[in-house]
Enzyme design. Structure first.
Site, mmCIF file in Angstrom:
data_model
loop_
_atom_site.group_PDB
_atom_site.id
_atom_site.type_symbol
_atom_site.label_atom_id
_atom_site.label_comp_id
_atom_site.label_asym_id
_atom_site.label_seq_id
_atom_site.Cartn_x
_atom_site.Cartn_y
_atom_site.Cartn_z
ATOM 1 N N ASP A 125 40.191 33.219 45.262
ATOM 2 C CA ASP A 125 41.214 33.399 44.233
ATOM 3 C C ASP A 125 41.816 32.039 43.888
ATOM 4 O O ASP A 125 41.133 31.019 44.002
ATOM 5 C CB ASP A 125 42.273 34.389 44.739
ATOM 6 C CG ASP A 125 42.851 35.255 43.622
ATOM 7 O OD1 ASP A 125 43.436 34.687 42.695
ATOM 8 O OD2 ASP A 125 42.710 36.489 43.676
ATOM 9 N N SER A 129 42.987 43.190 39.050
ATOM 10 C CA SER A 129 43.196 42.185 40.106
ATOM 11 C C SER A 129 44.121 42.703 41.192
ATOM 12 O O SER A 129 44.002 42.322 42.357
ATOM 13 C CB SER A 129 43.803 40.913 39.510
ATOM 14 O OG SER A 129 42.848 40.134 38.856
ATOM 15 N N HIS A 155 48.598 34.006 41.197
ATOM 16 C CA HIS A 155 47.686 35.143 41.286
ATOM 17 C C HIS A 155 47.154 35.331 42.706
ATOM 18 O O HIS A 155 47.136 36.448 43.243
ATOM 19 C CB HIS A 155 46.543 34.930 40.299
ATOM 20 C CG HIS A 155 45.613 36.083 40.131
ATOM 21 N ND1 HIS A 155 44.512 36.283 40.940
ATOM 22 C CD2 HIS A 155 45.599 37.101 39.234
ATOM 23 C CE1 HIS A 155 43.866 37.360 40.549
ATOM 24 N NE2 HIS A 155 44.503 37.886 39.518
#
Length: 852
Positions: A185, A624, A260
């Site tokens: 990620d 996600s 994120h």
């Protein structure tokens, strides 16, 4: 991904180790691209599956400027041991020798040597050089690098973890203990309390099977890793060679400059009971699905540009070598892979080797819904997760002086309940130095110095919400600061009519506020406001503001029974088999999990959402967010059943999934981006796979469907024209597989037929993993246009035994419209096993004519 012998992984431009590497400047005069080159010799994991070694290395990597030293640090618990690096170095030398031989004396830049999951390397060369490499007898395939993109306080309760899965063995204090989840990620913020190892009296154990290391840089200092965060690296060589790596935003370290990666890691494995405080408001306590699991971070995506396959494959390869148990990928390719089949791309093939090494892989379905065949995760060895809502929602409203109430969003307090406040539009409160002609965006309230404070003070300020907010040019935070500086009581945002089909996430705001996301409701507000104004006929200025209102507030959560439902953005099946595209005989997505409005940890310097800049938590939506929910729940299964194969873990999650919402009705799927709640129909397997995950039931599935690496290889070899590609990627000859499998013949917990030509028999094998004997009865509902029968209709099965099921399908009509059914296995000990059935094209006996 696997767990094994070390490699000499080429990170960035390691010219000090490999003399043939050239500087980027030498290549600037010609058009170059990054290519991933796979050799015919099989990778290490294919030879040494199951063998564990540890990696302990120090080295230097060039960052974007080529100057900073990067060290590697042992995690504090010190379980890293010295190992033999000869094999990894040998593979690197083979790669270097091949490049020297094929590109004699020419300039090129090797970025990575891969050896664990695929045997190959990433190299920056011209197209002509790439073509020469592809003609080498030692080379299997040369693929142009491609780009990829990124695709909770309440969800543990919604999934029933505290009273269910967690309560079965020690509660949250042991949930997922000893399991390492690897995240590919945008990195992680190691300072976040969700990742500390000192939050409990029950100390974290040492994951002995994990051999990863922790990079040490200026922004990821020594001590960043611990018993919870057991490993951290970053991979950016492909991005750096393109000249798009931004040091100030992207960080040449595992640190998360986006947010994120921190968010997804905490959804899966964040510590339990961490207070969620945003904009000064408390929104409960956060927990990951497996709060005692360990986290290993492999940063390969970045704020400025996303990421590239060459870097992602390097990250996956390293995660497997380090010994992670689960890999969580909240990333998807930006385009459908070309060629014989979507399954043949560097990322999916590296993940196939990971599965061979016993690693469970979960990937986000993608945010390209609701169009059919919009999947971005293709292969049957990957568990693909779609996004669903959960039952908690925050609603806000504004009560107008004409007795009309308008609903909106905004995680904000309300005004005094016993008082109505005057509404003042920003356009009507400009100071003498400002006009709409001078600043067409002045209605967005971004600069307090443009307004008359005397008019706004003590009143509600109305601001317009335009496309500039969507793009991040204007922000809610700046508008709120403007209102505060002008001493407004609160702020009301109405939607610009040009913002069509935009779905607004709730935003945390300190002062009383509301955002009206509906353009129709925004018109109602403005009609009331304008009708209440008194305007001087000469000066055209407002002399009296008559509109009044009260903001009710949106800090209190509400719960509804229509959850879960499939979110409009969640990618849909059927799974595209190739780039034509044709439909594959594989069900995608596999499963639904919560993905909408998810509170989770946020990087202290994360910039992905300007509204959460500087906050420790953020509320985000997307597939996600759904994927790490499943990664965390898979850790609970792996903890309880350490010998489960990746396929068995996926089976346990899939066969126990629910097809009903909280009220007992069918799960609905949103069908429109613009008006999602007005266009809902019952979800099909192409929307939700097997259904919505049932965390507690997944820990007691009764029966499991298992598949092996050889099964997947037989499936790949069964694809028309695939033999050369299989050889290229795996180094294995399809001639070694005596039988091939078509998609419907894989032992998956689902059945998908892209074409039912008259009749077909499909078989499945189940194994009893429950403690004792159980008797099952079999029921089914046939897809429209299909008659079916399952045999046997009853069977008894002992612990460890297997049972073969035969499903006989006959087309009764000609149809090109997909239809759906389901098979249910009902055990007398309470186990229920669900198998979704999908049939697209149907060709019947009755409609066939012959000529003589």
């Amino acid at each position: 991904m696997g767990k094994i012998h070390l490699s000499h992984l080429m990170l960035f431009c390691l010219s000090m180790f490999v003399p043939c590497l050239c500087q980027q400047d030498d290549l600037d005069n010609v058009t170059t691209s990054v290519y991933v080159v796979t050799l015919k010799q099989a990778p290490t994991s294919h030879y040494y599956y199951g063998e564990l070694t540890s990696l302990n290395e120090s080295g230097f990597k060039h960052n974007a400027s080529g100057t900073e030293k990067t060290q590697f640090q042992k995690p504090r618990y010190g379980n890293i041991t010295k190992t033999d690096k000869r094999y990894g170095s040998y593979v690197t030398r083979v790669h270097d020798s091949l490049l020297k031989k094929v590109l004699k004396g020419e300039k090129y830049l090797k970025l990575y040597s891969y050896h664990y999951l695929i045997n190959g390397f990433a190299v920056l060369v011209t197209q002509q050089q790439a073509e020469r490499l592809s003609r080498s007898s030692e080379v299997s395939i040369v693929v142009l690098d491609f780009s990829v993109r990124t695709a909770t306080t309440h969800t543990p309760q919604f999934l029933g973890l505290p009273q269910g899965a967690w309560s079965q063995d020690g509660g949250f204090e042991t949930a997922g203990e000893g399991i390492v989840i690897g995240f590919v990620d945008t990195g992680i913020d190691p300072t976040h309390p969700s990742f500390g190892d000192n939050k409990s009296e029950h100390s974290y154990p040492v994951p002995d099977h994990f051999s990863g290391i922790c990079e040490v840089t200026r922004d990821f200092p020594s001590g960043s890793c611990n018993r919870k965060l057991v490993g951290a690296r970053h991979f950016a060589a492909s991005a750096i060679t393109r000249g798009i790596f931004n040091m100030s935003q992207d960080y040449a370290s595992p640190f998360d400059g986006d947010g994120h990666g921190t968010h997804t890691a905490s959804v899966a494995a964040g510590n339990h009971g961490i207070p969620v405080i945003v904009a000064g408001h408390h929104f409960g306590n956060a927990s990951g699905m497996a709060p005692r699991s360990h986290i290993a971070v492999y940063k390969a995506l970045y704020k400025s540009f996303g990421g590239f396959a060459a870097d992602v494959v390097a990250a996956i390869d390293q995660a497997a070598q380090d010994g992670v148990d689960i890999i969580s990928l909240s990333i998807t390719p930006n385009r459908r892979p070309p060629g014989v089949a979507t399954f043949f791309n560097p990322i999916d093939m590296a993940l196939l080797s990971a599965v061979k090494a016993g690693i469970f892989v979960v990937q986000a379905a993608g945010n390209t819904g609701p169009s059919p065949m919009s999947m971005s995760s293709f292969s049957p060895w990957i568990l693909t997760v779609g996004a669903a809502s959960h039952d908690r929602q925050y609603s806000n409203s504004i009560f107008l002086g004409n007795n009309v109430t308008i609903t909106g969003v905004g995680l904000a307090p309300g005004t005094d309940q016993n008082k109505l406040y005057k509404l003042i539009h920003a356009h009507d409160a400009l100071n003498n130095d400002t006009s709409v002609v001078d600043d067409m965006y002045v209605g967005e309230c971004q600069d307090a110095c443009k307004y008359n404070k005397d008019l706004i003070q003590g009143n509600l300020l109305i601001c317009s919400y335009s496309i500039r907010f969507v793009l991040g040019i204007s922000t809610i935070k700046r508008a709120s600061e403007t209102a505060k500086n002008l001493s407004a009581v609160g702020v009301v945002f109405y939607m610009d009519p040009y913002v069509i089909g935009f779905q607004l996430n709730p935003v945390a705001i300190k002062m009383p506020s509301i955002i009206i996301p509906s353009t129709n409701d925004s018109k109602i507000l403005m009609q009331y406001y304008n009708s209440s104004l008194e305007i001087d006929a000469v000066s055209k200025k407002v002399v009296k503001f008559g509109a009044v209102a009260a903001i009710c507030g949106g800090l209190k959560a509400n719960y509804n029974n229509t959850a879960p439902k499939v979110m409009y953005y969640s990618a849909r099946g059927p799974d595209p088999e190739d780039s034509l595209p044709r439909q594959a005989d594989i069900l995608k997505p596999n499963l639904l999990a919560p993905g909408n409005f998810i509170w989770a940890a946020w990087s202290s310097l994360g910039t992905d959402s300007v509204e959460f800049l500087g906050e420790n938590f953020a509320m985000m939506s997307g597939t996600s967010m759904a994927a790490p929910h499943i990664a965390g729940l898979a850790a609970l299964i792996k903890q309880k059943f350490p010998n489960f194969s990746p396929a068995a873990i996926g089976s346990a999650l899939s066969t126990t999934a629910s097809q009903n919402d909280k009220s007992g009705g069918l799960i609905m799927a949103q069908r429109s981006y613009a008006f999602p709640d007005l266009s809902q129909t019952p979800a099909t397997p192409f929307d939700m796979g097997s259904g919505f995950v049932n965390a507690t039931a997944a820990l007691n599935p009764g029966l499991v469907f298992d598949s092996s690496y050889d099964d997947y290889m037989s499936f790949l070899c069964g694809i028309n024209g695939s033999a050369p590609v299989v050889l290229n990627y795996t180094g294995q000859n399809c001639l070694l597989y005596n039988t091939t499998l078509n998609g419907p013949d894989l032992n998956l917990p689902s059945i998908t037929l892209s074409k039912l030509n008259q009749s077909r028999i499909v078989q499945r094998t189940v194994q009893n993993i429950a403690a004792g004997n159980e008797t099952y009865s079999v029921g089914w509902s046939a897809p429209f246009g299909v008659s079916m029968k399952v045999t046997p209709t009853h069977f008894s099965i002992a612990n460890g035994e297997k049972q073969l099921l035969s499903v006989i399908l006959n087309a009764t009509i000609n149809s090109s419209v997909a239809s759906f059914g389901r098979i249910g296995l009902f055990g007398n000990q309470g186990h229920v096993v669900n198998i979704p059935l999908s049939v697209i094209f149907k060709i019947s006996y009755n409609n066939i004519t012959t000529t003589s």
